[in-house]
Scaffold this motif. Structure first.
Motif, PDB file in Angstrom:
ATOM      1  N   SER A  82       0.828  -1.205   0.000  1.00 16.38           N
ATOM      2  CA  SER A  82       0.000   0.000   0.000  1.00 16.38           C
ATOM      3  C   SER A  82       0.862   1.254   0.000  1.00 16.38           C
ATOM      4  N   LEU A  83       1.911   1.250   0.808  1.00 14.05           N
ATOM      5  CA  LEU A  83       2.815   2.393   0.853  1.00 14.05           C
ATOM      6  C   LEU A  83       3.509   2.576  -0.503  1.00 14.05           C
ATOM      7  N   GLY A  84       3.943   1.469  -1.101  1.00  9.22           N
ATOM      8  CA  GLY A  84       4.580   1.553  -2.416  1.00  9.22           C
ATOM      9  C   GLY A  84       3.637   2.102  -3.464  1.00  9.22           C
ATOM     10  N   ALA A  85       2.389   1.645  -3.460  1.00 13.54           N
ATOM     11  CA  ALA A  85       1.404   2.137  -4.422  1.00 13.54           C
ATOM     12  C   ALA A  85       1.127   3.622  -4.199  1.00 13.54           C
ATOM     13  N   ALA A  86       1.082   4.037  -2.928  1.00 14.68           N
ATOM     14  CA  ALA A  86       0.835   5.453  -2.625  1.00 14.68           C
ATOM     15  C   ALA A  86       2.007   6.325  -3.063  1.00 14.68           C
ATOM     16  N   LEU A  87       3.217   5.798  -2.947  1.00 14.63           N
ATOM     17  CA  LEU A  87       4.404   6.597  -3.279  1.00 14.63           C
ATOM     18  C   LEU A  87       4.665   6.689  -4.774  1.00 14.63           C
ATOM     19  N   VAL A  88       4.511   5.572  -5.499  1.00 12.23           N
ATOM     20  CA  VAL A  88       4.905   5.575  -6.912  1.00 12.23           C
ATOM     21  C   VAL A  88       3.753   5.355  -7.880  1.00 12.23           C
ATOM     22  N   GLY A  89       2.587   5.007  -7.395  1.00 10.61           N
ATOM     23  CA  GLY A  89       1.453   4.757  -8.283  1.00 10.61           C
ATOM     24  C   GLY A  89       1.258   3.272  -8.529  1.00 10.61           C
ATOM     25  N   THR A  90       0.249   2.963  -9.323  1.00  7.74           N
ATOM     26  CA  THR A  90      -0.114   1.558  -9.527  1.00  7.74           C
ATOM     27  C   THR A  90       0.120   1.071 -10.951  1.00  7.74           C
ATOM     28  N   SER A  91       0.794   1.848 -11.774  1.00  6.39           N
ATOM     29  CA  SER A  91       1.063   1.383 -13.140  1.00  6.39           C
ATOM     30  C   SER A  91       2.112   0.269 -13.106  1.00  6.39           C
ATOM     31  N   ALA A  92       2.165  -0.496 -14.172  1.00  4.20           N
ATOM     32  CA  ALA A  92       3.144  -1.581 -14.252  1.00  4.20           C
ATOM     33  C   ALA A  92       4.568  -1.044 -14.201  1.00  4.20           C
ATOM     34  N   GLU A  93       4.806   0.079 -14.875  1.00  5.29           N
ATOM     35  CA  GLU A  93       6.147   0.660 -14.877  1.00  5.29           C
ATOM     36  C   GLU A  93       6.546   1.123 -13.479  1.00  5.29           C
ATOM     37  N   ALA A  94       5.606   1.759 -12.777  1.00  5.72           N
ATOM     38  CA  ALA A  94       5.891   2.219 -11.414  1.00  5.72           C
ATOM     39  C   ALA A  94       6.130   1.033 -10.491  1.00  5.72           C
ATOM     40  N   GLY A  95       5.330  -0.009 -10.665  1.00  4.66           N
ATOM     41  CA  GLY A  95       5.514  -1.202  -9.844  1.00  4.66           C
ATOM     42  C   GLY A  95       6.858  -1.865 -10.082  1.00  4.66           C
ATOM     43  N   LEU A  96       7.275  -1.904 -11.347  1.00  4.89           N
ATOM     44  CA  LEU A  96       8.573  -2.494 -11.669  1.00  4.89           C
ATOM     45  C   LEU A  96       9.709  -1.644 -11.103  1.00  4.89           C
ATOM     46  N   ALA A  97       9.567  -0.328 -11.178  1.00  2.00           N
ATOM     47  CA  ALA A  97      10.588   0.566 -10.617  1.00  2.00           C
ATOM     48  C   ALA A  97      10.681   0.379  -9.100  1.00  2.00           C
ATOM     49  N   LEU A  98       9.526   0.282  -8.442  1.00  4.04           N
ATOM     50  CA  LEU A  98       9.522   0.066  -6.995  1.00  4.04           C
ATOM     51  C   LEU A  98      10.123  -1.292  -6.651  1.00  4.04           C
TER      52      LEU A  98
END
Length: 172
Positions: free
Chosen positions: A122-138
């Motif tokens: 949840s914290l990761g999604a709040a910080l970087v967003g929920t797109s696939a690219e943001a998830g991969l970066a996180l």
């Protein structure tokens, strides 16, 4: 050293070296790092497709994803057992050492690890967003931080084990 530990280390080393060789030979020695970083998960398809076609590359990516999922599940199981054992030995609150009355599993430790995972996601999604690219970066960032954090811990445990072994043998 137990034979199974030696075999596990040897298998991991062989897989690591083989994977590294595949990436370097597939992308070229000069550009392997940049292309792997730029293409991300697509690089598995890029490297696998020339061998047996596009479907092979896609199947290979699916196998990598399943492997990551299995590794994640194994890590969660190990973490819950670690929390349970530490609580049983008095290092963590005793409540984590209680087992489920019917299933005899460390249910409170499982709940604590699950809560930590949900909060982290949840914290990761709040910080970087929920797109696939943001998830991969996180994921890449967490992987780097985790690997960097785990290495000193492994080293500390190895030193502690040697010191413990030395003390145990000198007092015997």
């Amino acid at each position: 050293m137990p034979r199974s530990l030696g075999v596990a280390i040897a298998v991991a080393l062989i897989l690591y070296v083989t994977t590294s060789l595949a990436v370097v030979s597939g992308f070229g020695e000069q550009t392997a790092g940049q292309r792997w970083a730029a293409e991300g998960a697509q690089s598995v398809i890029t490297l696998g497709a020339p061998l047996l076609g596009q479907h092979f590359g896609t199947a290979l990516l699916l196998l990598v994803a399943l492997s990551c999922m299995g590794s994640g599940l194994a890590t969660c199981v190990a973490a819950t057992r670690l929390v349970w054992a530490c609580a049983r030995d008095g290092t963590l609150p005793a409540g984590f050492a209680r087992a489920h009355p019917r299933f005899h599993t460390p249910s409170r430790a499982v709940a604590a690890i699950a809560l930590a995972a949900v909060l982290g996601c949840s914290l990761g999604a709040a910080l970087v967003g929920t797109s696939a690219e943001a998830g991969l970066a996180l994921f890449n960032w967490l992987l780097i931080c985790g690997a960097t954090g785990v290495l000193p811990v492994y080293g500390s445990v190895a030193v502690a084990a040697m010191l413990h072994h030395r003390r145990a043998n000198s007092s015997a």
